[in-house]
Scaffold this motif. Structure first.
Motif, PDB file in Angstrom:
ATOM      1  N   THR A 180       0.830  -1.213   0.000  1.00  0.00           N
ATOM      2  CA  THR A 180       0.000   0.000   0.000  1.00  0.00           C
ATOM      3  C   THR A 180       0.859   1.255   0.000  1.00  0.00           C
ATOM      4  N   ARG A 183       2.727   1.840  -3.309  1.00  0.00           N
ATOM      5  CA  ARG A 183       1.831   2.323  -4.360  1.00  0.00           C
ATOM      6  C   ARG A 183       1.406   3.770  -4.120  1.00  0.00           C
ATOM      7  N   GLU A 206      -5.430   3.227  -1.790  1.00  0.00           N
ATOM      8  CA  GLU A 206      -4.493   2.191  -2.240  1.00  0.00           C
ATOM      9  C   GLU A 206      -4.601   0.939  -1.371  1.00  0.00           C
TER      10      GLU A 206
END
Length: 273
Positions: A180, A183, A206
């Motif tokens: 997460t 990203r 995300e």
């Protein structure tokens, strides 16, 4: 440890296999797994004659919805469920067996014996520990920025530690927190207090998107995870950073380096994470 996508995959698989099964007897070979009631004989008696109406999930917890009760199961490090014929011999790591009217049985297998089971009357599970103290599940309607971000923003802890705190968001572990944050392009050591609203919105989006992708892939198999059919997850092929030390970054090509973020979480979370 199974995280949200792995537990969700187990839920979906098990539901197809055991929905409407009626429990005839329950064998318990490791009583410490049964946390509520504290009398294993009562646990066995209450489950006798109950049918499995549905299986739900909150965070990393499975919730078997029965006629009159809710059975909350946490797999912890190595817990697994498998479906067998009732005459199948148990192996040394099978600690609870649910026998069904159909002649099949559901085995709970746990190498480390860390898993837990709590049995509640209908309607009590969400209001009782362990479920009552965990945060919002990313797939619940209550997963709202305005509800979650203030909890993140007021914490001076590293954002990785905050996201691992099951009292804030339920279901995230090391794999999906690392993915997460990569990203979202947020450094794991950033404090919650340093994050802007835009960054907070990006992190929460995300997190949910990464988990949804992993569910579609059947979860991530890093070591011993398989679903209830013995199938491995495939999301490990999509990982950007978790377990990728020394590999070239898929985005920029630089070598991925590993560093540790100290983790200090509430005592309760250590008990259920």
């Amino acid at each position: 440890m199974p995280e949200l996508p792995e537990v969700e995959t187990v839920r979906q698989t098990l539901l197809k296999l055991v929905k409407d099964e009626v429990i005839t007897t329950v064998d318990v070979y490791w009583p410490k797994i049964i946390k509520k009631p504290d009398d294993v004989v009562i646990f066995q008696q209450l489950l006798t004659g109950q049918s499995i109406v549905d299986i739900n999930r909150k965070g990393k917890f499975l919730i078997f919805e029965l006629d009159d009760y809710s059975l909350v199961s946490h797999l912890r490090m190595e817990g697994k469920y498998g479906i067998y014929s009732s005459d199948t011999e148990k192996d040394k790591h099978t600690h609870v067996i649910f026998h069904f009217e159909s002649g099949r049985s559901m085995h709970y297998h746990d190498v480390r014996k860390f898993g837990t089971m709590h049995l509640f009357n209908k309607g009590e599970a969400e209001r009782s520990l362990p479920l009552a103290q965990i945060g919002t599940d990313p797939f619940e309607p209550e997963y709202l920025f305005e509800e979650i971000f203030p909890k993140i923003k007021k914490s001076s802890r590293a954002i990785k530690n905050i996201l691992l705190d099951q009292t804030i968001i339920a279901g995230l572990g090391n794999i999906y927190v690392d993915e997460t944050l990569f990203r979202a392009k947020i450094h794991p050591l950033r404090s919650g207090t340093s994050l802007t609203e835009t960054e907070g919105q990006l992190i929460l989006r995300e997190a949910k998107d990464t988990l949804a992708e992993a569910v579609k892939q059947g979860g991530t198999t890093i070591r011993s995870y398989t679903n209830s059919l013995g199938e491995i997850g495939m999301f490990q092929q999509e990982l950007f950073v978790y377990g990728q030390t020394g590999a070239p970054c898929k985005t920029c090509g630089s070598e991925i380096e590993k560093f540790k973020v100290s983790i200090v979480v509430p005592t309760f979370v250590q008990a259920v994470n």
